[in-house]
Design a protein around this motif. Structure first.
Motif, PDB file in Angstrom:
ATOM      1  N   LYS A  64       0.762  -1.261  -0.001  1.00  0.00           N
ATOM      2  CA  LYS A  64       0.186  -0.154   0.151  1.00  0.00           C
ATOM      3  C   LYS A  64       0.790   1.228   0.069  1.00  0.00           C
ATOM      4  CE  LYS A  64      -4.243  -2.001   2.107  1.00  0.00           C
ATOM      5  NZ  LYS A  64      -5.092  -1.678   3.211  1.00  0.00           N
ATOM      6  N   ARG A  65       1.815   1.316   0.760  1.00  0.00           N
ATOM      7  CA  ARG A  65       2.864   2.196   0.785  1.00  0.00           C
ATOM      8  C   ARG A  65       3.590   2.633  -0.545  1.00  0.00           C
ATOM      9  NH1 ARG A  65       5.076   2.587   7.000  1.00  0.00           N
ATOM     10  NH2 ARG A  65       3.018   3.246   7.809  1.00  0.00           N
ATOM     11  N   SER A  66       3.778   1.477  -1.025  1.00  0.00           N
ATOM     12  CA  SER A  66       4.394   1.763  -2.222  1.00  0.00           C
ATOM     13  C   SER A  66       3.544   2.238  -3.478  1.00  0.00           C
ATOM     14  CB  SER A  66       4.967   0.227  -2.808  1.00  0.00           C
ATOM     15  OG  SER A  66       5.848  -0.075  -1.877  1.00  0.00           O
ATOM     16  N   ILE A  67       2.324   1.931  -3.532  1.00  0.00           N
ATOM     17  CA  ILE A  67       1.363   2.445  -4.413  1.00  0.00           C
ATOM     18  C   ILE A  67       1.209   3.917  -4.186  1.00  0.00           C
ATOM     19  CG2 ILE A  67      -0.970   2.421  -4.708  1.00  0.00           C
ATOM     20  CD1 ILE A  67       0.233  -0.046  -6.290  1.00  0.00           C
ATOM     21  N   ILE A  68       1.080   4.277  -3.110  1.00  0.00           N
ATOM     22  CA  ILE A  68       1.103   5.592  -2.867  1.00  0.00           C
ATOM     23  C   ILE A  68       2.369   6.507  -3.163  1.00  0.00           C
ATOM     24  CG2 ILE A  68       1.045   7.612  -0.880  1.00  0.00           C
ATOM     25  CD1 ILE A  68      -1.730   6.276  -1.452  1.00  0.00           C
ATOM     26  N   ALA A  69       3.612   5.917  -2.987  1.00  0.00           N
ATOM     27  CA  ALA A  69       4.777   6.318  -3.462  1.00  0.00           C
ATOM     28  C   ALA A  69       4.876   6.480  -4.934  1.00  0.00           C
ATOM     29  CB  ALA A  69       5.948   5.631  -3.015  1.00  0.00           C
ATOM     30  N   LEU A  70       4.234   5.474  -5.655  1.00  0.00           N
ATOM     31  CA  LEU A  70       4.318   5.351  -7.316  1.00  0.00           C
ATOM     32  C   LEU A  70       3.222   6.592  -7.722  1.00  0.00           C
ATOM     33  CD1 LEU A  70       5.930   3.888  -9.339  1.00  0.00           C
ATOM     34  CD2 LEU A  70       3.905   2.222  -9.453  1.00  0.00           C
ATOM     35  N   ALA A  71       2.303   6.324  -6.875  1.00  0.00           N
ATOM     36  CA  ALA A  71       1.236   7.649  -7.386  1.00  0.00           C
ATOM     37  C   ALA A  71       1.911   9.049  -7.224  1.00  0.00           C
ATOM     38  CB  ALA A  71       0.017   7.616  -6.435  1.00  0.00           C
ATOM     39  N   HIS A  72       2.753   9.400  -6.324  1.00  0.00           N
ATOM     40  CA  HIS A  72       3.202  10.608  -5.964  1.00  0.00           C
ATOM     41  C   HIS A  72       4.142  10.807  -6.887  1.00  0.00           C
ATOM     42  CE1 HIS A  72       6.618  13.062  -3.825  1.00  0.00           C
ATOM     43  NE2 HIS A  72       5.534  13.783  -3.623  1.00  0.00           N
ATOM     44  N   LYS A  73       5.043   9.979  -7.456  1.00  0.00           N
ATOM     45  CA  LYS A  73       5.993   9.894  -8.486  1.00  0.00           C
ATOM     46  C   LYS A  73       5.390  10.285  -9.794  1.00  0.00           C
ATOM     47  CE  LYS A  73       9.990   7.687 -10.502  1.00  0.00           C
ATOM     48  NZ  LYS A  73      10.943   8.642 -10.239  1.00  0.00           N
ATOM     49  N   MET A  74       4.139   9.608 -10.102  1.00  0.00           N
ATOM     50  CA  MET A  74       3.582   9.573 -11.416  1.00  0.00           C
ATOM     51  C   MET A  74       2.981  11.031 -11.358  1.00  0.00           C
ATOM     52  SD  MET A  74       1.542   6.133 -11.751  1.00  0.00           S
ATOM     53  CE  MET A  74       0.781   6.520 -13.254  1.00  0.00           C
ATOM     54  N   LEU A  75       2.515  11.771 -10.249  1.00  0.00           N
ATOM     55  CA  LEU A  75       1.799  13.003 -10.221  1.00  0.00           C
ATOM     56  C   LEU A  75       2.849  13.952 -10.347  1.00  0.00           C
ATOM     57  CD1 LEU A  75      -0.687  14.724  -9.631  1.00  0.00           C
ATOM     58  CD2 LEU A  75      -0.043  14.784  -7.363  1.00  0.00           C
ATOM     59  N   ARG A  76       4.043  13.738  -9.946  1.00  0.00           N
ATOM     60  CA  ARG A  76       5.206  14.943 -10.263  1.00  0.00           C
ATOM     61  C   ARG A  76       5.668  14.794 -11.721  1.00  0.00           C
ATOM     62  NH1 ARG A  76       8.202  16.785  -6.064  1.00  0.00           N
ATOM     63  NH2 ARG A  76      10.036  16.827  -7.362  1.00  0.00           N
ATOM     64  N   ILE A  77       5.711  13.521 -12.242  1.00  0.00           N
ATOM     65  CA  ILE A  77       6.035  13.425 -13.665  1.00  0.00           C
ATOM     66  C   ILE A  77       4.792  14.105 -14.399  1.00  0.00           C
ATOM     67  CG2 ILE A  77       5.903  11.737 -15.482  1.00  0.00           C
ATOM     68  CD1 ILE A  77       7.214   9.777 -13.722  1.00  0.00           C
ATOM     69  N   ILE A  78       3.691  13.945 -14.099  1.00  0.00           N
ATOM     70  CA  ILE A  78       2.374  14.611 -14.872  1.00  0.00           C
ATOM     71  C   ILE A  78       2.743  16.198 -14.687  1.00  0.00           C
ATOM     72  CG2 ILE A  78       0.122  15.068 -14.838  1.00  0.00           C
ATOM     73  CD1 ILE A  78      -0.312  12.113 -14.025  1.00  0.00           C
ATOM     74  N   TYR A  79       2.956  16.549 -13.558  1.00  0.00           N
ATOM     75  CA  TYR A  79       3.023  18.070 -13.499  1.00  0.00           C
ATOM     76  C   TYR A  79       4.401  18.610 -14.411  1.00  0.00           C
ATOM     77  CZ  TYR A  79       4.395  22.531 -11.134  1.00  0.00           C
ATOM     78  OH  TYR A  79       4.506  23.938 -11.120  1.00  0.00           O
ATOM     79  N   PHE A  80       5.238  17.970 -14.427  1.00  0.00           N
ATOM     80  CA  PHE A  80       6.546  18.512 -15.062  1.00  0.00           C
ATOM     81  C   PHE A  80       6.379  18.321 -16.518  1.00  0.00           C
ATOM     82  CE2 PHE A  80       8.951  17.952 -11.131  1.00  0.00           C
ATOM     83  CZ  PHE A  80       9.324  19.159 -10.994  1.00  0.00           C
ATOM     84  N   MET A  81       5.468  17.238 -17.052  1.00  0.00           N
ATOM     85  CA  MET A  81       5.199  16.964 -18.281  1.00  0.00           C
ATOM     86  C   MET A  81       4.204  18.459 -18.755  1.00  0.00           C
ATOM     87  SD  MET A  81       4.462  12.981 -18.697  1.00  0.00           S
ATOM     88  CE  MET A  81       3.115  13.320 -19.896  1.00  0.00           C
ATOM     89  N   LEU A  82       3.300  18.481 -17.776  1.00  0.00           N
ATOM     90  CA  LEU A  82       2.253  19.612 -18.273  1.00  0.00           C
ATOM     91  C   LEU A  82       2.959  21.074 -18.289  1.00  0.00           C
ATOM     92  CD1 LEU A  82      -0.922  18.435 -16.614  1.00  0.00           C
ATOM     93  CD2 LEU A  82      -0.441  18.402 -18.996  1.00  0.00           C
ATOM     94  N   SER A  83       3.893  21.227 -17.306  1.00  0.00           N
ATOM     95  CA  SER A  83       4.473  22.530 -16.949  1.00  0.00           C
ATOM     96  C   SER A  83       5.638  22.804 -18.273  1.00  0.00           C
ATOM     97  CB  SER A  83       5.081  22.869 -15.721  1.00  0.00           C
ATOM     98  OG  SER A  83       6.079  21.883 -15.617  1.00  0.00           O
ATOM     99  N   ARG A  84       6.341  21.670 -18.726  1.00  0.00           N
ATOM    100  CA  ARG A  84       7.448  22.087 -19.775  1.00  0.00           C
ATOM    101  C   ARG A  84       6.801  21.612 -21.118  1.00  0.00           C
ATOM    102  NH1 ARG A  84      11.785  18.670 -16.344  1.00  0.00           N
ATOM    103  NH2 ARG A  84      12.042  19.959 -14.866  1.00  0.00           N
ATOM    104  N   GLY A  85       5.576  21.213 -21.248  1.00  0.00           N
ATOM    105  CA  GLY A  85       4.932  20.986 -22.436  1.00  0.00           C
ATOM    106  C   GLY A  85       5.709  19.699 -23.377  1.00  0.00           C
ATOM    107  N   THR A  86       6.200  18.775 -22.568  1.00  0.00           N
ATOM    108  CA  THR A  86       7.066  17.667 -23.383  1.00  0.00           C
ATOM    109  C   THR A  86       6.189  16.387 -23.275  1.00  0.00           C
ATOM    110  OG1 THR A  86       7.914  17.290 -21.068  1.00  0.00           O
ATOM    111  CG2 THR A  86       9.018  18.765 -22.622  1.00  0.00           C
TER     112      THR A  86
END
Length: 141
Positions: free
Chosen positions: A84-106
């Motif tokens: 369960k904690r690994s799923i939350i950590a992976l979701a956190h990592k994915m959210l960070r990836i999404i944020y940087f993709m949208l902010s940088r347009g990549t």
């Protein structure tokens, strides 16, 4: 459909968050950090936005079963922290990836995937046909 709606909702409010850490905090996916006198207390995550959190955890669960760098991250964490904690950590990592993709347009470029080899593998047969057609290679027939 849920993941697409999530991206639209986050993309519209990108300026309001300011950083990936604030976005993770809003979504309720940032790790708890409560320490007093050198002792760690409860590391519970915040409640955050239940819809975004639910969709990202579902996506993280799916990503943990794919052949990508996110699966490797999950496998490294699940040994030490649990499922369960690994799923939350992976979701956190994915959210960070999404944020940087949208902010940088990549686009997302997975570290574990060799995109050049995939392109060559996908196009090799067509390239060979063209080389034979234009006389650069002898016709095997």
């Amino acid at each position: 459909i849920g993941a697409a709606l999530l991206l639209v909702e986050i993309g519209d409010d990108m300026k309001a968050f300011g950083s990936a850490d604030r976005l993770a905090s809003w979504a309720g996916l940032c790790p708890g950090n409560n320490e007093s006198a050198g002792k760690r207390k409860s590391g519970r995550t915040r409640k955050g936005n239940p819809y975004v959190r639910r969709v990202l955890c579902e996506c993280a669960h799916a990503a943990s079963r794919t052949q990508c760098a996110l699966r490797t991250k999950f496998q490294n964490l699940v040994v030490r922290r649990g499922h369960k904690r690994s799923i939350i950590a992976l979701a956190h990592k994915m959210l960070r990836i999404i944020y940087f993709m949208l902010s940088r347009g990549t686009y997302y470029r997975d570290a574990a995937t060799d995109y050049e080899a995939l392109g060559v593998q996908r196009n090799a047969a067509r390239w060979i046909k063209k080389l034979i057609k234009f006389g650069f290679l002898p016709d095997p027939a």
